[in-house]
Write an enzyme that holds these catalytic residues in place. Structure first.
Site, short mmCIF file in Angstrom:
data_model
loop_
_atom_site.label_atom_id
_atom_site.label_comp_id
_atom_site.label_asym_id
_atom_site.label_seq_id
_atom_site.Cartn_x
_atom_site.Cartn_y
_atom_site.Cartn_z
N GLY A 10 17.44 -8.34 -11.35
CA GLY A 10 18.62 -7.51 -11.57
C GLY A 10 19.87 -8.36 -11.59
O GLY A 10 19.82 -9.54 -11.92
N CYS A 11 20.99 -7.77 -11.23
CA CYS A 11 22.26 -8.47 -11.23
C CYS A 11 22.17 -9.74 -10.37
O CYS A 11 21.80 -9.67 -9.20
CB CYS A 11 23.36 -7.56 -10.70
SG CYS A 11 24.96 -8.40 -10.56
N PHE A 12 22.51 -10.88 -10.95
CA PHE A 12 22.28 -12.13 -10.24
C PHE A 12 23.19 -12.36 -9.04
O PHE A 12 22.88 -13.17 -8.17
CB PHE A 12 22.29 -13.33 -11.17
CG PHE A 12 23.45 -13.54 -12.11
CD1 PHE A 12 24.71 -12.98 -11.91
CD2 PHE A 12 23.27 -14.34 -13.22
CE1 PHE A 12 25.74 -13.21 -12.78
CE2 PHE A 12 24.32 -14.59 -14.11
CZ PHE A 12 25.55 -14.02 -13.89
N TRP A 13 24.29 -11.64 -8.92
CA TRP A 13 25.18 -11.84 -7.77
C TRP A 13 24.47 -11.49 -6.47
O TRP A 13 24.56 -12.23 -5.49
CB TRP A 13 26.42 -10.98 -7.88
CG TRP A 13 27.32 -11.27 -9.05
CD1 TRP A 13 27.43 -12.45 -9.73
CD2 TRP A 13 28.22 -10.37 -9.67
NE1 TRP A 13 28.35 -12.32 -10.73
CE2 TRP A 13 28.85 -11.05 -10.72
CE3 TRP A 13 28.55 -9.04 -9.44
CZ2 TRP A 13 29.81 -10.45 -11.54
CZ3 TRP A 13 29.50 -8.45 -10.25
CH2 TRP A 13 30.13 -9.15 -11.29
#
Length: 156
Positions: A10-13
């Site tokens: 998912g979102c890499f952050w």
């Protein structure tokens, strides 16, 4: 001596934030992998036309943390049964994938995935892709350590 592992969840952050918290992780950085374009930008990847996944490259000390431990973190921080999405983020750039960097990592990941699939604890089958790592393109600097820079928090 360190080793490298690459995960897309998912979102890499949030993925980066989760792995930075693991003892034995020397470095974690976000970027793009698994696509067809050289040197993609965030804008390119979010457009969904490059085939890249948002991912986190994890450099770790295997004397402190094992690859199996990193796999456990990976499967805990996202829903590995969702295809091309995580929560509100939709698109192939948010797919669940393990990009292995050695035959040993591939074998370990296959074993863990088979155990998860046969455990019956998930309502749907795993959608996680297991593929050899190709070029990893480091994301723009403002995406690195995003939660630290912007005072954000991560529920992971």
């Amino acid at each position: 001596m360190t080793e490298t592992a690459i995960f897309a969840a998912g979102c890499f952050w949030g993925v980066e934030t989760a792995f930075r918290r693991v003892d034995g992780v020397v470095e974690a950085e976000v970027g793009y992998i698994g696509g067809t374009t050289d040197k993609p930008t965030y804008h390119d990847v979010c457009g969904g036309r490059t085939g890249h996944a948002e991912a986190c490259r994890v450099v770790f000390d295997p004397a402190v943390v094992g690859y199996d431990d990193l796999l456990a973190v990976f499967f805990r921080i996202h829903d590995p049964t969702q295809v091309n999405r995580q929560g509100p983020d939709i698109g192939n750039q948010y797919r669940s994938a393990i990009f292995f960097t050695s035959p040993e990592q591939e074998s370990a990941a296959r074993k863990v995935m088979a155990e998860i699939d046969s455990s019956g604890r998930l309502r749907r089958p795993l959608a996680t892709q297991l593929v050899p790592a190709g070029p990893f393109w480091r994301a723009e600097e403002h995406h690195q350590r995003y939660h630290e820079k912007h005072g954000g928090h991560c529920a992971i």
